[in-house]
Design a protein around this motif. Structure first.
Motif, PDB file in Angstrom:
ATOM      1  N   LYS A 279      -4.942   3.981 -10.342  1.00  0.00           N
ATOM      2  CA  LYS A 279      -6.258   3.798  -9.718  1.00  0.00           C
ATOM      3  C   LYS A 279      -6.218   4.177  -8.245  1.00  0.00           C
ATOM      4  O   LYS A 279      -5.575   3.492  -7.433  1.00  0.00           O
ATOM      5  CB  LYS A 279      -6.720   2.344  -9.872  1.00  0.00           C
ATOM      6  CG  LYS A 279      -6.885   1.901 -11.325  1.00  0.00           C
ATOM      7  CD  LYS A 279      -7.240   0.424 -11.402  1.00  0.00           C
ATOM      8  CE  LYS A 279      -7.363  -0.033 -12.861  1.00  0.00           C
ATOM      9  NZ  LYS A 279      -7.665  -1.486 -12.963  1.00  0.00           N
ATOM     10  N   ASN A 280      -6.878   5.257  -7.927  1.00  0.00           N
ATOM     11  CA  ASN A 280      -6.995   5.682  -6.532  1.00  0.00           C
ATOM     12  C   ASN A 280      -8.080   4.842  -5.863  1.00  0.00           C
ATOM     13  O   ASN A 280      -9.257   4.928  -6.203  1.00  0.00           O
ATOM     14  CB  ASN A 280      -7.351   7.166  -6.459  1.00  0.00           C
ATOM     15  CG  ASN A 280      -7.552   7.661  -5.044  1.00  0.00           C
ATOM     16  OD1 ASN A 280      -7.147   6.998  -4.083  1.00  0.00           O
ATOM     17  ND2 ASN A 280      -8.171   8.818  -4.900  1.00  0.00           N
ATOM     18  N   ILE A 281      -7.678   4.038  -4.879  1.00  0.00           N
ATOM     19  CA  ILE A 281      -8.626   3.128  -4.224  1.00  0.00           C
ATOM     20  C   ILE A 281      -8.863   3.540  -2.771  1.00  0.00           C
ATOM     21  O   ILE A 281      -9.212   2.709  -1.931  1.00  0.00           O
ATOM     22  CB  ILE A 281      -8.127   1.669  -4.308  1.00  0.00           C
ATOM     23  CG1 ILE A 281      -6.699   1.546  -3.782  1.00  0.00           C
ATOM     24  CG2 ILE A 281      -8.207   1.167  -5.746  1.00  0.00           C
ATOM     25  CD1 ILE A 281      -6.161   0.114  -3.754  1.00  0.00           C
TER      26      ILE A 281
ATOM     27  N   TRP B 242       0.824  -1.204   0.000  1.00  0.00           N
ATOM     28  CA  TRP B 242       0.000   0.000   0.000  1.00  0.00           C
ATOM     29  C   TRP B 242       0.861   1.259   0.000  1.00  0.00           C
ATOM     30  O   TRP B 242       1.874   1.332   0.694  1.00  0.00           O
ATOM     31  CB  TRP B 242      -0.916   0.015   1.221  1.00  0.00           C
ATOM     32  CG  TRP B 242      -1.735  -1.227   1.379  1.00  0.00           C
ATOM     33  CD1 TRP B 242      -1.556  -2.216   2.293  1.00  0.00           C
ATOM     34  CD2 TRP B 242      -2.864  -1.614   0.589  1.00  0.00           C
ATOM     35  NE1 TRP B 242      -2.493  -3.202   2.129  1.00  0.00           N
ATOM     36  CE2 TRP B 242      -3.327  -2.859   1.087  1.00  0.00           C
ATOM     37  CE3 TRP B 242      -3.541  -1.027  -0.493  1.00  0.00           C
ATOM     38  CZ2 TRP B 242      -4.406  -3.533   0.540  1.00  0.00           C
ATOM     39  CZ3 TRP B 242      -4.623  -1.708  -1.037  1.00  0.00           C
ATOM     40  CH2 TRP B 242      -5.051  -2.928  -0.523  1.00  0.00           C
TER      41      TRP B 242
ATOM     42  N   ASP C 271      -2.457   0.460  -4.660  1.00  0.00           N
ATOM     43  CA  ASP C 271      -1.885  -0.878  -4.481  1.00  0.00           C
ATOM     44  C   ASP C 271      -0.641  -0.907  -5.363  1.00  0.00           C
ATOM     45  O   ASP C 271      -0.714  -1.218  -6.551  1.00  0.00           O
ATOM     46  CB  ASP C 271      -2.897  -1.942  -4.901  1.00  0.00           C
ATOM     47  CG  ASP C 271      -2.337  -3.349  -4.796  1.00  0.00           C
ATOM     48  OD1 ASP C 271      -1.113  -3.508  -4.631  1.00  0.00           O
ATOM     49  OD2 ASP C 271      -3.124  -4.306  -4.916  1.00  0.00           O
TER      50      ASP C 271
ATOM     51  N   ASN D 222     -12.087   2.543  -1.200  1.00  0.00           N
ATOM     52  CA  ASN D 222     -12.303   1.101  -1.057  1.00  0.00           C
ATOM     53  C   ASN D 222     -11.700   0.545   0.229  1.00  0.00           C
ATOM     54  O   ASN D 222     -12.119  -0.504   0.716  1.00  0.00           O
ATOM     55  CB  ASN D 222     -11.686   0.349  -2.249  1.00  0.00           C
ATOM     56  CG  ASN D 222     -12.246   0.808  -3.582  1.00  0.00           C
ATOM     57  OD1 ASN D 222     -12.185   1.974  -3.903  1.00  0.00           O
ATOM     58  ND2 ASN D 222     -12.769  -0.123  -4.368  1.00  0.00           N
ATOM     59  N   TYR D 223     -10.702   1.223   0.779  1.00  0.00           N
ATOM     60  CA  TYR D 223      -9.977   0.685   1.928  1.00  0.00           C
ATOM     61  C   TYR D 223      -9.811   1.762   3.009  1.00  0.00           C
ATOM     62  O   TYR D 223      -8.697   2.239   3.265  1.00  0.00           O
ATOM     63  CB  TYR D 223      -8.595   0.167   1.493  1.00  0.00           C
ATOM     64  CG  TYR D 223      -8.673  -0.962   0.493  1.00  0.00           C
ATOM     65  CD1 TYR D 223      -8.809  -2.284   0.916  1.00  0.00           C
ATOM     66  CD2 TYR D 223      -8.604  -0.716  -0.878  1.00  0.00           C
ATOM     67  CE1 TYR D 223      -8.872  -3.327   0.008  1.00  0.00           C
ATOM     68  CE2 TYR D 223      -8.666  -1.743  -1.801  1.00  0.00           C
ATOM     69  CZ  TYR D 223      -8.806  -3.049  -1.351  1.00  0.00           C
ATOM     70  OH  TYR D 223      -8.874  -4.087  -2.255  1.00  0.00           O
TER      71      TYR D 223
ATOM     72  N   ASP E 230      -0.395  -2.036  -9.053  1.00  0.00           N
ATOM     73  CA  ASP E 230      -0.609  -0.801  -9.810  1.00  0.00           C
ATOM     74  C   ASP E 230       0.600   0.117  -9.631  1.00  0.00           C
ATOM     75  O   ASP E 230       0.507   1.190  -9.052  1.00  0.00           O
ATOM     76  CB  ASP E 230      -1.893  -0.114  -9.311  1.00  0.00           C
ATOM     77  CG  ASP E 230      -2.210   1.186 -10.045  1.00  0.00           C
ATOM     78  OD1 ASP E 230      -1.716   1.374 -11.179  1.00  0.00           O
ATOM     79  OD2 ASP E 230      -2.919   2.033  -9.468  1.00  0.00           O
TER      80      ASP E 230
ATOM     81  N   CYS F 167      -4.593   9.961  -1.736  1.00  0.00           N
ATOM     82  CA  CYS F 167      -4.823   8.862  -2.670  1.00  0.00           C
ATOM     83  C   CYS F 167      -4.159   7.608  -2.123  1.00  0.00           C
ATOM     84  O   CYS F 167      -3.062   7.673  -1.551  1.00  0.00           O
ATOM     85  CB  CYS F 167      -4.228   9.167  -4.036  1.00  0.00           C
ATOM     86  SG  CYS F 167      -5.078  10.450  -4.989  1.00  0.00           S
TER      87      CYS F 167
END
Length: 581
Positions: free
Chosen positions: A493-495, A393, A484, A498-499, A488, A481
């Motif tokens: 991709k800003n996740i 991360w 992964d 999601n987490y 990535d 932001c």
């Protein structure tokens, strides 16, 4: 027999100081991830650098700081810059600050361990007092420059209205090299130091190249022969990029000459060579050099991979399983304890540092575990440039220059019109031939070597599905932001949504680091540093021998300027009277 000699040398190293390895660090400046062949580009041939990488270990997840002074302070101290006040903006010309004197630097440690320590090229860790300069901080000699960069031929650097010459041999201005190409004179100095070295003592040599940083603002990219560079790289559309390619080519040749000198001196079989860049390239903007971090995101000054995931490789006959790509985390602070461990030093001597000794892992990675699980990328006070990695991360926050350096820039360098990658050039390079003369490996014939190079190059190349060839846009991280970074690496991709638990965990880790941060040491540029006071050269202007000189010239220039102003006013009044009459 060769394998046996390497084994015996490895066994004896820990107990016999006379067999301490020679350590050579070649540090490029602002070299792009995509500007070396072993990362998959076909555009700029770097056969010597590639040969070093293929013959040793390619460190594919080696991290630095976003800019030069912080990176170099981390390398020299084993501490994140936030602990020494060296975070934030690089040292400006005439800025009265430097790496704090209470810090024990790597060359000081190595001197005590019996090493002859040499620095060639860039310092950029302070020179306002001579106590802050290399030969007062552990190096037996220094030939190079104190500031962040210089012109490749005139060796001058500007700071506002100040302009001065910055090439020194130890504490003395060295004028004799004026007009000579920086990459060549630094290479020659390194070669001379190697060939003249007293082999009864181990050598620590750091070659901190100007290449491929831009030169002065008025002449960013410089090469010995412009027409030759344009013809050599005519397949590259951008003429400035062609000059950058030639600068990179000269850097590559330098690596070849340095490794050859180690072989000719007869000490290559007892040497460790580290090649790295202090940070990524600056394709556009301030200090633009037209380098390419493709397909990684971001430029120098940012917390993205393009800025902080640096080109790095290591070679040594001590490596038990060379010819490999390492994807384990390593940070530039780790070199401090790692190099100290290479010398046989006790890591407990180093006190509280952020660096982790990676030497045993670099020698043999058959154990899949890695000593580093996380790292701080950056925190600053004046600029919002934050980043931290924990496992796979990565959390970032970036608003530097309104996000103009945050996207995807530079050449992909793959396919036509670029020439096909030449493994033959690698196999006939000076580095490859030199290393083969001392290296023991299980590659028995040329076909096996070619296949191994193909395999390593493929492993070291990063491909991302969604990144376009040039100037794509990623998520703007003016708020946090999350990426992964293992799946990535191009940060597409800003996740973060999601987490939330992971995001909060990383925010808390940043908060902890922030609580440990000492204030930045940045200071205003001193008018007393003006090179016009010191024969138009940059010097340690706060030394006693210069203080009276600057005061004298300040008065002299003030009087001169006052007289000039009086003459101008008189002339102006005369003109008014003349017009009126």
């Amino acid at each position: 027999m060769q394998a046996l000699s390497v084994f015996i040398f490895s066994f004896l190293l820990s107990g016999v100081s006379s067999l301490q390895p020679n350590i050579v660090v070649i540090m490029a400046d602002d070299l792009g991830w995509n500007d070396v062949g072993f990362h998959g580009t076909d555009q700029i041939p770097t056969p010597n650098i590639d040969a070093l990488a293929y013959s040793g270990v390619i460190l594919n997840r080696h991290y630095t700081l976003p800019t030069c002074t912080p990176s170099r302070s981390a390398f020299m101290t084993g501490k994140y810059p936030i602990r020494t006040g060296m975070q934030g903006n690089p040292i400006k010309c005439g800025e009265p600050r430097g790496l704090p004197l209470e810090e024990i630097l790597l060359p000081q440690r190595l001197q005590k361990a019996g090493y002859i320590t040499r620095l060639v090229g860039k310092w950029h860790l302070g020179y306002h007092h001579s106590e802050y300069t290399p030969t007062k901080r552990g190096f037996h000699s220094h030939f190079g420059y104190f500031n962040g960069y210089i012109g490749y031929f005139d060796h001058k650097i500007d700071q506002g209205d100040f302009i001065g010459y910055d090439l020194h041999r130890d504490l003395n201005v060295s004028w004799i090299e004026h007009g000579k190409y920086a990459t060549e004179i630094f290479t020659q100095e390194a070669v001379d130091l190697i060939l003249s070295h007293d082999i009864s003592k181990p050598l620590f040599l750091q070659v901190a190249h100007l290449a491929v940083h831009s030169g002065r603002d008025s002449q960013l990219l410089e090469v010995p022969n412009v027409d030759e560079a344009h013809n050599k790289f005519k397949y590259i559309k951008d003429p400035q990029r062609r000059l950058y390619a030639e600068m990179t080519s000269r850097l590559d040749e330098s690596v070849g000459e340095i490794v050859t000198a180690l072989k000719d001196k007869g000490i290559l079989n007892n040497s460790i060579i580290i090649f790295l860049s202090d940070n990524g390239a600056q394709t556009i903007g301030m200090h633009q050099n037209w380098g390419s971090n493709w397909p990684l995101r971001g430029l120098k000054f940012t917390p993205y991979e393009g800025a902080v995931r640096g080109v790095t490789a290591l070679w040594s006959p001590l490596l038990k399983n060379p010819h490999r790509v390492s994807s384990h985390l390593m940070h530039i602070v780790d070199w401090y304890p790692t190099i100290y461990a290479m010398t046989g030093g006790d890591i407990s001597d180093l006190g509280e540092i952020d660096g982790i000794n990676q030497w045993s892992h670099l020698i043999d990675d058959s154990n899949s575990t890695t000593p580093r699980k996380d790292m701080l990328i950056n925190i600053e006070e004046e600029n919002t440039i934050e980043g931290i990695i924990d496992g796979k991360w990565k959390l970032v926050l970036s608003t530097y220059n309104n996000g103009s350096y945050d996207n995807y820039f530079g050449e992909d360098g793959r396919g036509l019109p670029n020439p096909a990658y030449s493994i033959h050039m690698v196999l006939v390079s000076n580095v490859f031939k030199s290393l083969q003369s001392v290296q023991s490996n299980n590659i028995n014939n040329i076909n096996q070597m070619v296949n191994k190079i193909k395999q390593l190059r493929k492993e070291a190349t990063i491909n991302c599905q969604e990144t376009e060839r040039k100037y794509s846009e990623g998520p703007y991280c003016s708020t946090y932001c999350l990426f992964d970074i293992e799946n990535d690496p191009c940060e597409e991709k800003n996740i973060v949504l999601n987490y939330p638990i992971i995001t909060e965990h990383l925010k808390n880790k940043l908060k902890t680091f922030r609580s440990l941060m000492v204030p930045e040491l940045n200071k205003p540029v001193s008018s007393a540093a003006n090179p016009k006071f010191y024969n138009n050269s940059w010097v340690s202007w706060l030394d006693e021998k210069y203080i009276n000189q600057s005061k004298f010239y300040a008065v002299k220039f003030s009087v001169s300027e006052a007289i000039t102003l009086k003459v101008c006013i008189s002339y102006f009044l005369f003109l008014l009277i003349f017009i009126y009459l």
